[in-house]
Design a protein around this motif. Structure first.
Motif, PDB file in Angstrom:
ATOM      1  N   ILE A 181       8.806   2.047  -0.814  1.00  0.00           N
ATOM      2  CA  ILE A 181       7.929   1.775  -1.961  1.00  0.00           C
ATOM      3  C   ILE A 181       6.530   2.323  -1.688  1.00  0.00           C
ATOM      4  N   GLU A 182       6.052   2.155  -0.458  1.00  0.00           N
ATOM      5  CA  GLU A 182       4.738   2.685  -0.114  1.00  0.00           C
ATOM      6  C   GLU A 182       4.683   4.196  -0.330  1.00  0.00           C
ATOM      7  N   THR A 183       5.767   4.876  -0.028  1.00  0.00           N
ATOM      8  CA  THR A 183       5.812   6.322  -0.254  1.00  0.00           C
ATOM      9  C   THR A 183       5.644   6.653  -1.732  1.00  0.00           C
ATOM     10  N   GLN A 184       6.299   5.893  -2.600  1.00  0.00           N
ATOM     11  CA  GLN A 184       6.152   6.136  -4.037  1.00  0.00           C
ATOM     12  C   GLN A 184       4.719   5.840  -4.492  1.00  0.00           C
ATOM     13  N   PHE A 185       4.110   4.792  -3.958  1.00  0.00           N
ATOM     14  CA  PHE A 185       2.714   4.513  -4.308  1.00  0.00           C
ATOM     15  C   PHE A 185       1.802   5.647  -3.850  1.00  0.00           C
ATOM     16  N   HIS A 186       2.132   6.249  -2.709  1.00  0.00           N
ATOM     17  CA  HIS A 186       1.302   7.364  -2.269  1.00  0.00           C
ATOM     18  C   HIS A 186       1.512   8.590  -3.159  1.00  0.00           C
ATOM     19  N   HIS A 187       2.721   8.755  -3.680  1.00  0.00           N
ATOM     20  CA  HIS A 187       2.918   9.824  -4.663  1.00  0.00           C
ATOM     21  C   HIS A 187       1.987   9.615  -5.853  1.00  0.00           C
ATOM     22  N   ARG A 243     -10.869   7.215 -10.371  1.00  0.00           N
ATOM     23  CA  ARG A 243     -11.249   6.003  -9.643  1.00  0.00           C
ATOM     24  C   ARG A 243      -9.984   5.211  -9.310  1.00  0.00           C
ATOM     25  N   ILE A 244      -9.900   4.740  -8.079  1.00  0.00           N
ATOM     26  CA  ILE A 244      -8.846   3.819  -7.671  1.00  0.00           C
ATOM     27  C   ILE A 244      -9.477   2.445  -7.473  1.00  0.00           C
ATOM     28  N   VAL A 245      -8.918   1.436  -8.120  1.00  0.00           N
ATOM     29  CA  VAL A 245      -9.358   0.056  -7.968  1.00  0.00           C
ATOM     30  C   VAL A 245      -8.250  -0.657  -7.207  1.00  0.00           C
ATOM     31  N   SER A 246      -8.517  -1.018  -5.956  1.00  0.00           N
ATOM     32  CA  SER A 246      -7.455  -1.489  -5.063  1.00  0.00           C
ATOM     33  C   SER A 246      -7.758  -2.900  -4.549  1.00  0.00           C
ATOM     34  N   ASN A 247      -6.708  -3.686  -4.426  1.00  0.00           N
ATOM     35  CA  ASN A 247      -6.820  -5.048  -3.925  1.00  0.00           C
ATOM     36  C   ASN A 247      -7.196  -5.021  -2.442  1.00  0.00           C
ATOM     37  N   GLY A 248      -8.387  -5.507  -2.136  1.00  0.00           N
ATOM     38  CA  GLY A 248      -8.883  -5.454  -0.767  1.00  0.00           C
ATOM     39  C   GLY A 248      -8.216  -6.434   0.175  1.00  0.00           C
ATOM     40  N   ARG A 249      -7.355  -7.317  -0.373  1.00  0.00           N
ATOM     41  CA  ARG A 249      -6.644  -8.274   0.474  1.00  0.00           C
ATOM     42  C   ARG A 249      -5.282  -7.754   0.916  1.00  0.00           C
ATOM     43  N   GLU A 250      -4.919  -6.555   0.481  1.00  0.00           N
ATOM     44  CA  GLU A 250      -3.548  -6.064   0.678  1.00  0.00           C
ATOM     45  C   GLU A 250      -3.512  -4.977   1.750  1.00  0.00           C
ATOM     46  N   SER A 251      -3.056  -5.340   2.928  1.00  0.00           N
ATOM     47  CA  SER A 251      -2.950  -4.350   4.006  1.00  0.00           C
ATOM     48  C   SER A 251      -1.934  -3.264   3.669  1.00  0.00           C
ATOM     49  N   ASN A 252      -0.924  -3.599   2.885  1.00  0.00           N
ATOM     50  CA  ASN A 252       0.067  -2.593   2.503  1.00  0.00           C
ATOM     51  C   ASN A 252      -0.571  -1.487   1.669  1.00  0.00           C
ATOM     52  N   LEU A 253      -1.504  -1.865   0.785  1.00  0.00           N
ATOM     53  CA  LEU A 253      -2.214  -0.854  -0.006  1.00  0.00           C
ATOM     54  C   LEU A 253      -3.162  -0.046   0.876  1.00  0.00           C
ATOM     55  N   ASP A 254      -3.813  -0.699   1.826  1.00  0.00           N
ATOM     56  CA  ASP A 254      -4.672   0.039   2.752  1.00  0.00           C
ATOM     57  C   ASP A 254      -3.860   1.097   3.491  1.00  0.00           C
ATOM     58  N   ARG A 255      -2.654   0.730   3.884  1.00  0.00           N
ATOM     59  CA  ARG A 255      -1.797   1.671   4.607  1.00  0.00           C
ATOM     60  C   ARG A 255      -1.436   2.858   3.710  1.00  0.00           C
ATOM     61  N   VAL A 256      -1.190   2.597   2.417  1.00  0.00           N
ATOM     62  CA  VAL A 256      -0.910   3.688   1.472  1.00  0.00           C
ATOM     63  C   VAL A 256      -2.098   4.641   1.390  1.00  0.00           C
ATOM     64  N   LEU A 257      -3.302   4.096   1.240  1.00  0.00           N
ATOM     65  CA  LEU A 257      -4.494   4.934   1.082  1.00  0.00           C
ATOM     66  C   LEU A 257      -4.809   5.693   2.364  1.00  0.00           C
ATOM     67  N   GLU A 258      -4.486   5.119   3.516  1.00  0.00           N
ATOM     68  CA  GLU A 258      -4.731   5.794   4.794  1.00  0.00           C
ATOM     69  C   GLU A 258      -3.864   7.037   4.966  1.00  0.00           C
ATOM     70  N   ARG A 259      -2.796   7.134   4.202  1.00  0.00           N
ATOM     71  CA  ARG A 259      -1.932   8.324   4.275  1.00  0.00           C
ATOM     72  C   ARG A 259      -2.588   9.537   3.631  1.00  0.00           C
ATOM     73  N   GLY A 260      -3.683   9.308   2.932  1.00  0.00           N
ATOM     74  CA  GLY A 260      -4.389  10.390   2.257  1.00  0.00           C
ATOM     75  C   GLY A 260      -4.885   9.930   0.914  1.00  0.00           C
ATOM     76  N   CYS A 261      -6.175  10.106   0.657  1.00  0.00           N
ATOM     77  CA  CYS A 261      -6.753   9.706  -0.619  1.00  0.00           C
ATOM     78  C   CYS A 261      -7.885  10.675  -0.946  1.00  0.00           C
ATOM     79  N   TRP A 262      -7.894  11.167  -2.170  1.00  0.00           N
ATOM     80  CA  TRP A 262      -8.847  12.186  -2.594  1.00  0.00           C
ATOM     81  C   TRP A 262      -9.731  11.689  -3.746  1.00  0.00           C
ATOM     82  N   THR A 263      -9.737  10.375  -3.936  1.00  0.00           N
ATOM     83  CA  THR A 263     -10.381   9.749  -5.085  1.00  0.00           C
ATOM     84  C   THR A 263     -11.255   8.591  -4.615  1.00  0.00           C
ATOM     85  N   PRO A 264     -12.439   8.389  -5.209  1.00  0.00           N
ATOM     86  CA  PRO A 264     -13.248   7.223  -4.838  1.00  0.00           C
ATOM     87  C   PRO A 264     -12.476   5.920  -5.043  1.00  0.00           C
TER      88      PRO A 264
END
Length: 456
Positions: A209-215, A225-246
């Motif tokens: 699922i994380e792979t699909q979120f990274h897609h 703009r990405i508005v992301s839940n700061g309490r979610e380590s799973n989302l942090d891991r998705v963004l750490e795979r590469g993010c090109w957006t504030p």
């Protein structure tokens, strides 16, 4: 253009049908289960429906077939479409090519809260006079419909609104396109609400699922703009795979924060520790307060002042089937909620418990989602139901024994294979002052009215 939609009675495909009809297309459709309320809603729009997937429907001779993800190989109509080489595409692809192109898309993704947050966001934009289009997997009470085309903004009524809010589902697109639906939408503003394991019928594990979120992250432009839940380590891991957006975060120590909670259910909104205003509303639970932060942040990216967004949420009327009051009979209050994942069950119960205090809560659960039917989440059920005083669980259609799964909460839980026996047991247990919370992602046999009738 004549569009024939296969799987039209699903919430998403029904929304596609409504939008296509509004756009002036001739729309017909079919499904295995053509019944109210979706069938009556579609027929009221002048959309002709056919029961089943019979091959004879090719005689309708549409310009294109739009295929829902309920459709599999082996359906006679689908086989005939393939054998004849007739034109077809998926619902998300049709939407992307015919509606979302050139729009400022605001997409709300996440395991939980997509429908509510999308509804909040659409309402904030509407209240600001921006007349957004939207497609949401539920019916926001402020609108009374689940989907519509963009309208005419208040400040520029000669033009069409550039904004479109969409509930961005990670479920797969179609039998011929196994990507998540949301990769088709190409949002400029994206909310990443949370991320847990779900949809065990199509995803092997959380990493898939994380792979699909990274897609999805890969499709968001640099000026977005990405508005992301700061309490979610799973989302942090998705963004750490590469993010090109504030990225803006909510719910954590920085970014958008929850301030004081007021006795009336209202709460303060802070941005980097600075007070922005107070949302005054009757909605329950911290999960809804976090949803509100995400909607406020996303709306600000689209140009809505924070104070205006906060004021709009004070007029937000929630979504059908989200802690929806179905009635009161003999002093017993009956609610309907869409919760079907253990996390959603727990947060829904937490919100109701905060509202009712020590009054009894009778939780009535139908484990109906594909993931729940597989038993993937069964070990988490006892903990998720901890705040209920009594639990009544349907065992129908399951490949596992819910009585065994619920053993940790002892005689507080009862399971039933027979629907009528379940209804009778709940009605017999309920007494004046109780709150009956029905949780299912389906119709659950019309249990709400049946309970109210027995209680009266």
């Amino acid at each position: 253009m004549h569009i024939h939609i296969l799987g039209i009675c699903g919430t998403f495909m029904g929304g596609i049908a409504a939008i296509a009809k509004q756009a002036g297309h001739q729309v017909t459709g079919c499904d295995a289960n053509v019944y109210p309320p979706m069938s009556t809603q579609l027929e009221a729009m002048g959309i002709a429906l056919t029961q089943g997937f019979g091959a004879e429907q090719v005689e309708l001779n549409p310009d294109v077939y739009v295929i829902g993800n309920v459709v599999t190989r082996g359906k006679p109509l689908m086989e005939e479409i393939l054998n004849r080489g007739l034109p077809y595409l998926s619902g998300p692809q049709w939407l992307a090519e015919n509606v979302l192109r050139d729009k400022w898309v605001l997409a709300v993704a996440g395991t939980h809260g997509k429908t509510t947050t999308s509804s909040m966001l659409a309402w904030i934009l509407e209240d600001a006079g921006l007349a957004p289009g939207f497609l949401i997997g539920g019916i926001p009470e402020n609108f009374g419909v689940s989907a519509r085309l963009p309208g005419r903004p208040a400040l520029d009524p000669a033009s069409e609104s550039p904004f479109f809010v969409i509930e961005a589902d990670e479920y797969d697109t179609a039998f011929f396109d196994k990507r998540s639906k949301f990769v088709h939408y190409r949002p400029r503003t994206a909310v990443l609400n949370n991320l847990e394991f779900d949809h065990a019928d199509i995803f092997a594990d959380l990493a898939a699922i994380e792979t699909q979120f990274h897609h999805l992250v890969r499709t968001i432009p640099g000026h977005g703009r990405i508005v992301s839940n700061g309490r979610e380590s799973n989302l942090d891991r998705v963004l750490e795979r590469g993010c090109w957006t504030p990225v803006e975060r909510f719910g954590a120590d920085a970014g958008w924060q929850l301030g004081a909670l007021h006795d009336d259910g209202g709460f303060d909104v802070l941005l980097d520790g600075v007070m922005q205003g107070t949302v005054r509303w009757p909605l329950l639970g911290e999960h809804n307060r976090l949803n509100a932060l995400a909607a406020i942040a996303a709306a600000r990216h689209a140009g809505v002042a924070v104070g205006d967004a906060i004021a709009a949420l004070s007029r937000f009327a929630n979504v059908k089937r989200r802690m929806e009051l179905k009635g009161v009979a003999n002093g017993v209050t009956v609610y309907d909620d869409f919760a079907h994942h253990p996390t959603a069950i727990a947060t829904t119960l937490e919100g109701l418990r905060r509202k009712v205090g020590a009054q009894r809560i009778l939780a009535v659960l139908e484990p109906r989602s594909n993931t729940m039917k597989l038993g993937t989440m069964k070990a988490a059920l006892p903990t998720s139901l901890a705040l209920a005083d009594k639990v009544f669980c349907s065992a129908a259609g399951l490949g596992w024994n819910p009585a065994e799964a619920l053993e940790p909460i002892g005689d507080k839980a009862r399971t039933f294979s027979d629907f009528d026996a379940l209804v009778s047991a709940v009605a017999a247990e309920a007494r004046p002052g109780d709150h009956v919370l029905v949780m299912s992602n389906g119709g659950f046999g019309g249990i709400h009215q049946k309970l109210l009738d027995k209680l009266a």
